[in-house]
Scaffold this motif. Structure first.
Motif, PDB file in Angstrom:
ATOM      1  N   THR A   5      46.963  45.827  34.315  1.00  0.00           N
ATOM      2  CA  THR A   5      47.345  44.415  34.319  1.00  0.00           C
ATOM      3  C   THR A   5      46.995  43.682  35.602  1.00  0.00           C
ATOM      4  OG1 THR A   5      49.146  44.997  32.853  1.00  0.00           O
ATOM      5  CG2 THR A   5      49.209  42.817  33.867  1.00  0.00           C
ATOM      6  N   ASP A   6      47.539  44.126  36.755  1.00  0.00           N
ATOM      7  CA  ASP A   6      47.342  43.376  37.986  1.00  0.00           C
ATOM      8  C   ASP A   6      45.878  43.347  38.403  1.00  0.00           C
ATOM      9  OD1 ASP A   6      50.028  42.896  38.081  1.00  0.00           O
ATOM     10  OD2 ASP A   6      50.471  44.548  39.452  1.00  0.00           O
ATOM     11  N   ARG A   7      45.189  44.499  38.308  1.00  0.00           N
ATOM     12  CA  ARG A   7      43.802  44.551  38.747  1.00  0.00           C
ATOM     13  C   ARG A   7      42.901  43.723  37.842  1.00  0.00           C
ATOM     14  NH1 ARG A   7      45.896  49.338  39.235  1.00  0.00           N
ATOM     15  NH2 ARG A   7      45.020  50.183  37.337  1.00  0.00           N
ATOM     16  N   ALA A   8      43.181  43.718  36.550  1.00  0.00           N
ATOM     17  CA  ALA A   8      42.371  42.919  35.633  1.00  0.00           C
ATOM     18  C   ALA A   8      42.456  41.443  35.989  1.00  0.00           C
ATOM     19  CB  ALA A   8      42.833  43.138  34.193  1.00  0.00           C
ATOM     20  N   ASP A   9      43.612  40.996  36.440  1.00  0.00           N
ATOM     21  CA  ASP A   9      43.776  39.591  36.814  1.00  0.00           C
ATOM     22  C   ASP A   9      42.961  39.247  38.049  1.00  0.00           C
ATOM     23  OD1 ASP A   9      45.476  39.216  34.697  1.00  0.00           O
ATOM     24  OD2 ASP A   9      47.310  39.470  35.881  1.00  0.00           O
ATOM     25  N   GLN A  10      42.681  40.237  38.895  1.00  0.00           N
ATOM     26  CA  GLN A  10      41.955  39.988  40.138  1.00  0.00           C
ATOM     27  C   GLN A  10      40.442  39.969  39.931  1.00  0.00           C
ATOM     28  OE1 GLN A  10      43.277  43.152  42.657  1.00  0.00           O
ATOM     29  NE2 GLN A  10      45.411  42.486  42.654  1.00  0.00           N
ATOM     30  N   ALA A  11      39.946  40.558  38.866  1.00  0.00           N
ATOM     31  CA  ALA A  11      38.513  40.739  38.669  1.00  0.00           C
ATOM     32  C   ALA A  11      37.912  39.602  37.856  1.00  0.00           C
ATOM     33  CB  ALA A  11      38.255  42.066  37.965  1.00  0.00           C
ATOM     34  N   THR A  12      36.678  39.222  38.205  1.00  0.00           N
ATOM     35  CA  THR A  12      35.953  38.234  37.399  1.00  0.00           C
ATOM     36  C   THR A  12      35.677  38.809  36.014  1.00  0.00           C
ATOM     37  OG1 THR A  12      34.931  37.351  39.399  1.00  0.00           O
ATOM     38  CG2 THR A  12      33.885  36.805  37.292  1.00  0.00           C
ATOM     39  N   PHE A  13      35.174  40.041  35.987  1.00  0.00           N
ATOM     40  CA  PHE A  13      34.990  40.788  34.746  1.00  0.00           C
ATOM     41  C   PHE A  13      35.894  42.020  34.820  1.00  0.00           C
ATOM     42  CE2 PHE A  13      31.030  38.512  35.420  1.00  0.00           C
ATOM     43  CZ  PHE A  13      30.789  37.945  34.175  1.00  0.00           C
ATOM     44  N   LYS A  14      36.609  42.310  33.752  1.00  0.00           N
ATOM     45  CA  LYS A  14      37.513  43.459  33.758  1.00  0.00           C
ATOM     46  C   LYS A  14      36.751  44.778  33.740  1.00  0.00           C
ATOM     47  CE  LYS A  14      41.292  41.053  31.362  1.00  0.00           C
ATOM     48  NZ  LYS A  14      42.125  41.018  30.130  1.00  0.00           N
ATOM     49  N   ARG A  15      35.574  44.763  33.114  1.00  0.00           N
ATOM     50  CA  ARG A  15      34.788  45.994  32.997  1.00  0.00           C
ATOM     51  C   ARG A  15      33.328  45.685  33.309  1.00  0.00           C
ATOM     52  NH1 ARG A  15      36.117  48.775  27.288  1.00  0.00           N
ATOM     53  NH2 ARG A  15      34.782  47.065  26.577  1.00  0.00           N
TER      54      ARG A  15
END
Length: 402
Positions: A5-15
């Motif tokens: 959750t938290d890291r996905a919010d920080q990334a432009t692309f989740k993967r």
């Protein structure tokens, strides 16, 4: 898998999904003369020899917008951002290319042994193992087991050989040298060739089975690589809690550094199967695959027809990949060096490599990016996307993906 959750919010692309088409160069590099590779052109010469490549999906991404490839039409509205990359490191082998992709610059090439290995090294192997060594020359893996396999069965001698890469390979029949013994021998060889005067990039266990005239290498290959000389972007991702899924020989190339999950593959198509399954997994971070057949089966064996078929087979699998991507995914397709199957010798070739960057988020399509002067721009972009420490080398192009 790591918490999302938290890291996905920080990334432009989740993967981010990184595909390295092993050895698929796109024409001689600016410094090709320093490597005796003037005129090398893996993609161009394969297309010429095969009467044109049928790669409609790579065409849509913009492959021929980088430079014209016979049979591959230019896209009026390419789906991907596209350009070429130049290698900055002083080498043209798999490890050097991959390490640079993840941010490391290699200024001292790994050593190669075109005349076989010194007697001193061979004697150390024989003394440690109690087995004689036969071969000790550059060779194709399939050809040398056909040549020496019967002698190996009779004597138990180890078949040692090398290639144009910085590698020592040991072939042994699984019923003559059990896998545990073969792997232990390779670990010993790894330990004694880490530094000068050898400084070998990899030791590879090459087990095989079968009878004379019908020997077959098995999927129990294992690579023992040098550890990267410094931290890579993969280390930064793992330490920050992101997933780093290594498919194919990626984990071996980095000696497991920065890897949270390793998945072995048996071929290009098996690799695409494993990539498709990975795309169905809920993770946040990087998936990274090397498709080695282009290099191992066709480049080194100087087989442009087989190479062309393999390229077309890869292209035919791309719609499956596209269908699994969402706006939270970024796909990067590139290569690590060249291996022109029409060129002299059986060595890698110093070439530029293609760079295609795609996401369904790019509703208006892509455009040309500036030429990248180092492969490390890929690693810098991945690091930038996930907000981890940037590599010393490389410039991110993330902000240019609009």
């Amino acid at each position: 898998m790591a918490d999302q959750t938290d890291r996905a919010d920080q990334a432009t692309f989740k993967r981010v999904h990184l595909i390295v088409m092993d050895s698929v160069g796109i024409g001689e590099a600016p410094d090709a003369a320093e490597f005796d590779d003037v005129g090398a052109d893996t993609l161009g010469h394969i297309a010429r020899e095969t009467g044109g490549l049928h790669m409609p999906n790579m065409a849509k991404l913009g492959l021929s917008n980088i430079r014209p490839i016979p049979g591959v039409p230019q896209a009026e509205r390419p789906l991907a951002y596209y350009t070429e990359m130049h290698e900055a490191s002083r080498g043209k082998d798999t490890m050097t290319g991959h390490w640079e992709i993840m941010g490391l610059y290699i200024d001292k090439p790994f050593r190669v042994f075109p005349d076989g290995f010194p007697d001193e090294l061979i004697k150390r192997i024989e003394k440690k193992t109690g087995r004689k060594v036969i071969g000790n020359k550059p060779a194709s893996g399939t050809e040398i087991i056909a040549e020496l396999g019967e002698e190996h069965l009779k004597t138990g001698a180890l078949i040692v050989y090398t290639s144009a890469d910085s590698v020592l390979q040991i072939a042994a029949h699984e019923e003559v040298v059990p896998l545990d013994e073969l792997y232990a021998i390779c670990r010993f060889c790894r330990d004694i060739t880490l530094d000068e005067p050898y400084m070998l990039g990899r030791i590879i266990a090459r087990p095989f089975v079968g009878e004379p005239g019908n020997f077959v290498r098995t999927a129990n290959r294992h690579d023992y690589a040098l550890k990267p000389f410094g931290r890579t972007v993969m280390n930064e991702l793992k330490d920050a809690g992101y997933d780093v899924i290594a498919l194919g020989k990626i984990s071996d190339i980095y000696d497991g550094e920065g890897v949270t999950k390793a998945v072995r593959t048996a071929s290009n198509m098996d690799g695409m199967d494993k990539l498709a399954r990975t795309l169905d997994e809920p993770f946040t971070g990087l998936s990274f695959i090397n498709l080695v057949d282009f290099d191992a089966l066709y480049g080194h064996r100087r087989d442009p027809q087989g190479y062309g078929q393999a390229l077309e087979q890869f292209d035919a699998r791309l719609p499956e990949v596209f269908a699994k991507l969402t706006a939270d995914d970024l796909l990067i397709i590139t290569a690590d060096h060249g291996n022109d199957p029409t060129f002299k010798g059986t060595d890698h070739t110093r070439e530029r490599v293609p760079l295609l960057v795609y996401s369904p988020r790019f509703a208006d399509g892509g455009r040309q990016l500036p030429i990248r002067e180092t492969f490390a721009d890929v690693g810098a972009t991945v690091a930038d996307n996930f907000g981890v420490a940037m590599p010393k080398h490389g410039t991110s192009f993330l902000a240019e993906l609009r």
